[in-house]
Motif scaffolding. Structure first.
Motif, PDB file in Angstrom:
ATOM      1  N   GLY A  46     -20.285 -27.551  30.766  1.00  0.00           N
ATOM      2  CA  GLY A  46     -21.405 -28.013  29.961  1.00  0.00           C
ATOM      3  C   GLY A  46     -21.294 -29.481  29.611  1.00  0.00           C
ATOM      4  N   ASP A  47     -20.073 -29.934  29.368  1.00  0.00           N
ATOM      5  CA  ASP A  47     -19.844 -31.333  29.029  1.00  0.00           C
ATOM      6  C   ASP A  47     -20.200 -32.250  30.201  1.00  0.00           C
ATOM      7  N   VAL A  48     -19.718 -31.904  31.386  1.00  0.00           N
ATOM      8  CA  VAL A  48     -20.000 -32.712  32.577  1.00  0.00           C
ATOM      9  C   VAL A  48     -21.497 -32.722  32.879  1.00  0.00           C
ATOM     10  N   ALA A  49     -22.116 -31.558  32.791  1.00  0.00           N
ATOM     11  CA  ALA A  49     -23.557 -31.468  33.066  1.00  0.00           C
ATOM     12  C   ALA A  49     -24.353 -32.278  32.047  1.00  0.00           C
ATOM     13  N   GLY A  50     -23.944 -32.206  30.783  1.00  0.00           N
ATOM     14  CA  GLY A  50     -24.650 -32.949  29.745  1.00  0.00           C
ATOM     15  C   GLY A  50     -24.609 -34.449  29.975  1.00  0.00           C
ATOM     16  N   ALA A  85     -34.067 -40.142  25.013  1.00  0.00           N
ATOM     17  CA  ALA A  85     -33.044 -39.753  25.984  1.00  0.00           C
ATOM     18  C   ALA A  85     -31.684 -40.338  25.604  1.00  0.00           C
ATOM     19  N   GLY A  86     -31.694 -41.576  25.107  1.00  0.00           N
ATOM     20  CA  GLY A  86     -30.444 -42.205  24.695  1.00  0.00           C
ATOM     21  C   GLY A  86     -29.807 -41.499  23.506  1.00  0.00           C
ATOM     22  N   LEU A  87     -30.634 -41.112  22.547  1.00  0.00           N
ATOM     23  CA  LEU A  87     -30.113 -40.393  21.382  1.00  0.00           C
ATOM     24  C   LEU A  87     -29.613 -39.002  21.783  1.00  0.00           C
ATOM     25  N   SER A  88     -30.305 -38.382  22.726  1.00  0.00           N
ATOM     26  CA  SER A  88     -29.841 -37.088  23.229  1.00  0.00           C
ATOM     27  C   SER A  88     -28.477 -37.228  23.897  1.00  0.00           C
ATOM     28  N   LEU A  94     -21.112 -37.117  21.052  1.00  0.00           N
ATOM     29  CA  LEU A  94     -20.442 -36.686  19.823  1.00  0.00           C
ATOM     30  C   LEU A  94     -19.732 -35.348  20.031  1.00  0.00           C
ATOM     31  N   ARG A  95     -20.431 -34.421  20.652  1.00  0.00           N
ATOM     32  CA  ARG A  95     -19.818 -33.119  20.919  1.00  0.00           C
ATOM     33  C   ARG A  95     -18.671 -33.253  21.918  1.00  0.00           C
ATOM     34  N   THR A 259     -28.432 -23.470  31.385  1.00  0.00           N
ATOM     35  CA  THR A 259     -28.332 -24.515  32.407  1.00  0.00           C
ATOM     36  C   THR A 259     -29.687 -25.141  32.722  1.00  0.00           C
ATOM     37  N   LEU A 260     -30.780 -24.517  32.284  1.00  0.00           N
ATOM     38  CA  LEU A 260     -32.109 -25.079  32.538  1.00  0.00           C
ATOM     39  C   LEU A 260     -32.281 -26.445  31.874  1.00  0.00           C
ATOM     40  N   ARG A 261     -31.435 -26.744  30.909  1.00  0.00           N
ATOM     41  CA  ARG A 261     -31.469 -28.075  30.295  1.00  0.00           C
ATOM     42  C   ARG A 261     -31.272 -29.163  31.349  1.00  0.00           C
TER      43      ARG A 261
END
Length: 295
Positions: A46-50, A85-88, A94-95, A259-261
């Motif tokens: 999830g981290d890599v995908a994010g 998008a930048g704030l996202s 942060l996570r 994962t649809l994110r």
């Protein structure tokens, strides 16, 4: 004067990009499917995908914003999308930082939780406001398609979908307000995200109508990408109850739907690149036309 690009050529130039988004989605889905029994590996996936899709969304929206002249209305629209998008991406950072720095402590117990809450709220406000501005822009410019029974039905479906998907999440989030500090922060994050996504789902109707009206042109693909992005968030937000009705383990199904994110953010970034490309083609054709015009 060189001929205008045909719809077929425009479609052909988009296909590889759509294929790239599909590959990203498939890779993320496969990685999650093979990590369901390993919580640590699942978090890393999830981290890599994010980070990956977050950067794509920032770069795509920024490219679109910079393609317009300073002071242009659409530059402000895409600029707000870039901010969102930048704030996202900052929220992801942060996570990510906490996961690697303090792996044994859940993020809900982190002092960064209220910071992320503010970041998520601002990200959703920026993105939602930008989409509303975008819809108003094309309505005021005369691109608003005429009313019809089919359009009314599309609006109704979008409104019902937004309520069905967002309603339960809103009720759940409001129920956690005031329980304790961590629960309140998490609830505020949920409320901001859900309200923004409900608005996005509502805006899918006018976005897809404009895309259909512009079909065959390069600019239409910008709207199709934005519309698909919004539609993807519909299923992303519905993952909790879809997990209960779809076959298989509900918890695992929710993780797969999460994962649809990837597609939602990747399509936003793609929309930005397509906007930049469409504007560049228009400018080249305009310059070519001016060059061959009689003085």
């Amino acid at each position: 004067m060189s001929p205008s690009p045909s719809p077929g050529r425009a479609s052909g130039s988009v296909v590889p990009w759509l294929g790239a988004v599909a590959v990203l989605q498939f890779v993320h889905l496969a990685a999650v499917a093979t990590s369901l029994q390993d919580a640590h590996r699942l978090s890393l996936v999830g981290d890599v995908a994010g980070w990956t899709v977050g950067l794509l969304a920032v770069l795509g929206t920024l490219a679109a914003a910079l393609s317009f002249a300073p002071g242009d209305y659409l530059r402000r629209v895409w600029g707000l999308l870039t901010v969102g998008a930048g704030l996202s991406l900052l929220s992801t950072a942060l996570r990510s930082y906490w996961m690697h720095a303090v792996p044994d402590v859940p993020f809900v117990a982190s002092p960064l939780l209220p910071v992320r809450m503010v970041v998520v709220v601002l990200a959703n406000v920026s993105t939602t406001f930008a989409l509303v501005m975008l819809a108003r822009t094309y309505q005021q410019s005369g691109l608003q398609p005429p009313s019809s029974p089919r359009a009314t039905l599309l609006w109704a479906v979008a409104a019902v979908s937004a309520l069905v998907v967002g309603g339960p999440a809103l009720v759940t989030a409001m129920g956690h307000l005031g329980k304790d500090f961590a629960s309140t922060c998490t609830a505020v994050i949920g409320l901001a995200s859900t309200l923004a996504d409900m608005t996005t789902i509502l805006l899918v109707a006018p976005i897809l109508r404009v895309a259909y009206m512009l079909r065959g042109g390069r600019l239409a693909w910008v709207w199709w990408a934005m519309g698909v992005s919004g539609a993807v968030w519909l299923f992303y937000d519905a993952r909790e109850w879809l997990g209960m009705v779809l076959p298989g383990n509900p918890t695992e199904t929710v993780e797969l739907l999460r994962t649809l994110r990837t597609s939602g953010l990747a399509m936003l970034g793609l929309a930005g690149w397509l906007q930049r490309s469409a504007l560049a083609v228009t400018q080249r054709e305009s310059h070519a036309g001016a060059a061959v015009s009689p003085s």
